[in-house]
Design an enzyme around this catalytic site. Structure first.
Site, PDB file in Angstrom:
ATOM      1  N   GLU A 116       0.900  -1.166  -0.044  1.00 18.17           N
ATOM      2  CA  GLU A 116       0.085   0.095  -0.028  1.00 18.17           C
ATOM      3  C   GLU A 116       0.881   1.218  -0.002  1.00 18.17           C
ATOM      4  O   GLU A 116       1.611   1.058   0.852  1.00 18.17           O
ATOM      5  CB  GLU A 116      -0.857   0.005   1.250  1.00 18.17           C
TER       6      GLU A 116
ATOM      7  N   ARG B 137       5.325 -12.713   9.886  1.00 19.45           N
ATOM      8  CA  ARG B 137       5.924 -11.627   9.219  1.00 19.45           C
ATOM      9  C   ARG B 137       7.192 -11.534   9.970  1.00 19.45           C
ATOM     10  O   ARG B 137       7.424 -12.234  11.248  1.00 19.45           O
ATOM     11  CB  ARG B 137       4.928 -10.387   9.698  1.00 19.45           C
TER      12      ARG B 137
ATOM     13  N   LYS C 281       4.397   0.363   9.656  1.00 22.71           N
ATOM     14  CA  LYS C 281       4.391   1.745   8.906  1.00 22.71           C
ATOM     15  C   LYS C 281       3.959   2.834   9.813  1.00 22.71           C
ATOM     16  O   LYS C 281       4.372   4.060   9.657  1.00 22.71           O
ATOM     17  CB  LYS C 281       3.763   1.861   7.377  1.00 22.71           C
TER      18      LYS C 281
HETATM   19  P1  ATP Z   1       2.892  -2.325   8.160  1.00 18.96           P
HETATM   20  O1  ATP Z   1       2.212  -3.504   9.017  1.00 18.96           O
HETATM   21  O2  ATP Z   1       4.312  -2.219   8.240  1.00 18.96           O
HETATM   22  O3  ATP Z   1       2.082  -0.979   8.017  1.00 18.96           O
HETATM   23  P2  ATP Z   1       1.569  -3.434   5.664  1.00 18.96           P
HETATM   24  O4  ATP Z   1       1.480  -5.125   5.799  1.00 18.96           O
HETATM   25  O5  ATP Z   1       0.417  -2.561   6.179  1.00 18.96           O
HETATM   26  O6  ATP Z   1       2.823  -3.092   6.780  1.00 18.96           O
HETATM   27  P3  ATP Z   1       1.653  -3.335   2.981  1.00 18.96           P
HETATM   28  O7  ATP Z   1       2.038  -2.388   2.401  1.00 18.96           O
HETATM   29  O8  ATP Z   1       0.396  -3.755   3.092  1.00 18.96           O
HETATM   30  O9  ATP Z   1       2.191  -2.934   4.378  1.00 18.96           O
HETATM   31  O10 ATP Z   1       2.716  -4.597   2.702  1.00 18.96           O
HETATM   32  C1  ATP Z   1       2.792  -5.041   1.506  1.00 18.96           C
HETATM   33  C2  ATP Z   1       3.368  -6.586   1.811  1.00 18.96           C
HETATM   34  O11 ATP Z   1       4.443  -6.634   2.670  1.00 18.96           O
HETATM   35  C3  ATP Z   1       2.354  -7.308   2.190  1.00 18.96           C
HETATM   36  O12 ATP Z   1       2.068  -8.512   1.427  1.00 18.96           O
HETATM   37  C4  ATP Z   1       2.542  -7.420   3.702  1.00 18.96           C
HETATM   38  O13 ATP Z   1       2.087  -8.926   4.156  1.00 18.96           O
HETATM   39  C5  ATP Z   1       4.115  -7.643   3.703  1.00 18.96           C
HETATM   40  N1  ATP Z   1       4.768  -7.222   4.926  1.00 18.96           N
HETATM   41  C6  ATP Z   1       4.554  -6.031   5.406  1.00 18.96           C
HETATM   42  N2  ATP Z   1       5.140  -6.098   6.787  1.00 18.96           N
HETATM   43  C7  ATP Z   1       5.861  -7.408   6.948  1.00 18.96           C
HETATM   44  C8  ATP Z   1       6.784  -7.899   7.522  1.00 18.96           C
HETATM   45  N3  ATP Z   1       7.204  -7.459   8.800  1.00 18.96           N
HETATM   46  N4  ATP Z   1       7.393  -9.157   7.383  1.00 18.96           N
HETATM   47  C9  ATP Z   1       7.266  -9.774   6.197  1.00 18.96           C
HETATM   48  N5  ATP Z   1       6.175  -9.266   5.301  1.00 18.96           N
HETATM   49  C10 ATP Z   1       5.525  -8.172   5.440  1.00 18.96           C
HETATM   50 MG    MG Z   2      -1.142  -3.559   4.852  1.00 20.52          MG
END
Ligand code: ATP
Ligand code: MG
Length: 573
Positions: free
Chosen positions: A51, A276, A286
């Site tokens: 995102e 994760r 984020k």
């Molecule tokens: P955050 O929790 O940091 O805000 P998010 O999951 O909202 O991250 P996205 O932009 O939706 O951020 O993430 C893009 C991809 O990265 C998704 O498939 C998510 O599952 C993966 N991702 C995010 N954080 C991690 C992590 N700590 N370890 C592994 N994969 C991750």
């Molecule tokens: Mg997300």
């Protein structure tokens, strides 16, 4: 179907063997099975779906390496898809930074760059189709009421009084939502599933909501936006993704992912969840990272203390080291905390092989070698990398006045201090033995200069009479040295798991940045370019700061110290 406890056990064994280039993780097992049964015609299509609401962090790197890595390995494709369904928080700056970071990590989406917003028209049509099937309705409860009606884990929810509106009425209301006739929050489109489902996600989840906001790609064209759960599965379906790999917190959402695709009778990818990445002494969310940036706790997204890809890049990490870190941590279905020391180990391993050694003095103490002629200087041979003879040697200047490190001298040394002290002899790396004769102090008693003598017979660092010294110091010639600012870093947080604390900013480490002015570097370093990395002997690995370093004002960052704590942690396991 394998039971999850069995899965946990196999994964932990696999984590241990993660030193192989391609550890046999559970995702590879699932993919291999799908290939054997020809489930997706033998194809592998994955995607990385960020995102664009912040910069990428090292957790995202794990997901990128996994998705692009599997595509490379199975000769498939990996799409880069922006999940841009939340216009209030997204921006073009974030889109651009994400592209830069994925490319820098060494991955290529080729022509497969997509945006969920490109599918808004199709997603809208899918929503209308669900309404026509009697599987979605417009709810006029307020957001707060919807929350109250949802029930709890132990209590079923309550159906909305608007749940049984006629299909025609729903079509009409949804059309009017789209045309901007309602205020934000006045109504939403919900799936009609089961308000008593044990899975809370399935209690008539919201599919569309009203947001009267400008979108960075579609402008003012839309005032209703699809929710993640609706947009994500359909984007996967539209793009022909075979394996939709996401993090464990989406496990409960898989039922909804499957429900939507089944209800619409469209192509159906397989969602697979993995744990994760959590990294010690930092936060990987984020929302929290934005708080650090906007609260001014760090100097922007690319602050070298940040766990962002841009921060790590500026700190001096190489893409190779981040990829090897991601390979090492492996993928499992159990959440765990990875030691920051392992990340440091990965860059250290890379730099040990590739970084030239040089000499720099961070806290200089002036040393005058009184028996070395005033007007003389000479060039001495120094080895560039003892690990790699092909990196050759270089010349370093030596003269009557040099700098050594302040803490390499003690006027009144304790027993175990073997470095320079009054009357004691030590070796200057690649140069001569010197002996301290006198200590000069200013009025307040601070040591400002040492008077030493050198032994001309010990050129190169060995005494012909075989006498030994207990310490070898690094140094630079005062006349030839160049000035630099050097920034030393420590963990951003004092606590191993700051995310656990409610107020994580209270746990910031006040000593995470230490700026040293007037450091003295070996003259060859004046021409260092932005991606230059080297070892300052005895002090750690350093790189030129890509943002603040100028030709007339050099700025170096310490990437990592020389002491590898990971090896110790591993042994004590
Ligand atoms: P955050 O929790 O940091 O805000 P998010 O999951 O909202 O991250 P996205 O932009 O939706 O951020 O993430 C893009 C991809 O990265 C998704 O498939 C998510 O599952 C993966 N991702 C995010 N954080 C991690 C992590 N700590 N370890 C592994 N994969 C991750
Ligand atoms: Mg997300």
């Amino acid at each position: 179907m394998i039971s999850s406890s069995h899965m946990d056990r196999t994964d932990s064994i696999m984590e241990k063997s993660a030193e192989n280039t391609a550890p046999p993780n559970f995702i590879r097992h699932l993919i291999n099975k799908d290939i054997q049964t020809n489930r997706f015609g033998g194809n592998i299509v994955t995607r990385f779906p960020p995102e664009p609401n912040g910069y990428l962090h090292i957790g995202h790197a794990k997901s990128i390496c996994l998705n692009f890595g599997l595509a490379n390995e199975y000769k498939g494709k990996c799409h880069l898809r922006f999940d841009d369904t939340n216009p209030g928080k997204e921006s073009v700056e974030y889109v651009d930074s994400i592209k830069t970071d994925v490319r820098w990590l060494g991955f290529d989406w080729k022509e497969h760059l997509y945006f969920a917003s490109n599918y808004f028209e199709r997603l809208y049509a899918c929503a209308v189709e669900l309404i026509k099937k009697g599987l979605a309705y417009v709810d006029s409860l307020s957001v707060e009421e919807i929350r109250q009606y949802r029930g709890t884990l132990t209590q079923p929810g309550t159906e909305s009084p608007y749940r049984n509106r006629s299909i025609q009425e729903n079509i009409d209301l949804f059309d009017r939502m789209k045309n901007g006739e309602f205020d934000e929050g006045a109504c939403v489109l919900r799936a009609k599933i089961d308000m008593a489902s044990p899975n809370m996600v399935m209690r008539d989840p919201t599919l569309y909501r009203i947001r009267k906001m400008n979108h960075h790609r579609t402008g003012d064209q839309w005032c209703i936006y699809p929710m993640y759960d609706f947009a994500h599965c359909l984007s996967d379906s539209i793009e022909g993704i075979t394996h939709s790999i996401c993090t464990l917190e989406f496990e409960n959402n898989r039922e909804l992912y499957d429900w939507i695709l089944n209800a619409l009778e469209v192509y159906h990818p397989q969602q697979i969840e993995f744990a994760r990445l959590n990294l010690s002494y930092t936060v990987l969310s984020k929302r929290k990272l934005i708080e650090l940036v906007e609260g001014g706790y760090v100097n922007g997204w690319d602050d070298p203390r940040m766990p962002t890809i841009s921060g790590l890049r500026r700190r001096g990490f190489s893409p190779e080291s981040i990829r090897s870190f991601c390979e090492r941590i492996g993928v499992a279905r159990r959440d765990s905390m990875v030691s920051y020391a392992l990340l440091e180990h990965s860059i250290r391993e890379y730099l040990n092989k590739t970084a030239p050694r040089v000499m720099a003095v961070l806290r200089p103490l002036r040393v005058v070698i009184e028996n070395y002629p005033q007007d003389r200087s000479e060039e001495l041979d120094a080895v560039n990398n003892p690990e790699d003879a092909s990196m050759g040697t270089r010349k370093i200047p030596f003269s009557r006045v040099i700098y050594i490190e302040q803490d390499d001298f003690m006027e009144d040394p304790p027993k175990k201090f073997f470095r320079l002290a009054p009357g004691r002899e030590v070796r200057l790396r690649y140069a001569y033995f010197i002996t301290c004769k006198d200590v000069i102090k200013d009025e307040s008693g601070h040591i400002v200069e040492l008077i030493c003598t050198y032994d001309p017979e010990t050129k190169g660092g060995d005494a012909p009479d075989g006498r030994k010294v207990k310490a070898t110091l690094h140094w630079v010639s005062a006349y030839h040295s160049i000035d630099a600012e050097v920034r030393l870093y420590d963990h951003l947080f004092q606590s191993e798991n700051p995310a656990e604390a409610g107020s994580f900013v209270d746990l910031l480490n006040p000593n995470s940045l230490n700026v040293l002015q007037d450091c003295k570097l070996e003259p060859g370093l004046v021409a260092s370019t932005a991606d230059f990395r080297c070892q300052f002997e005895r002090l750690g690995y350093f790189c030129v700061d890509s943002k603040d370093s100028m030709s007339d004002r050099l700025v170096f960052n310490r990437i990592v110290t020389l002491k590898d704590t990971w090896e110790k942690i591993k042994k004590s396991d």
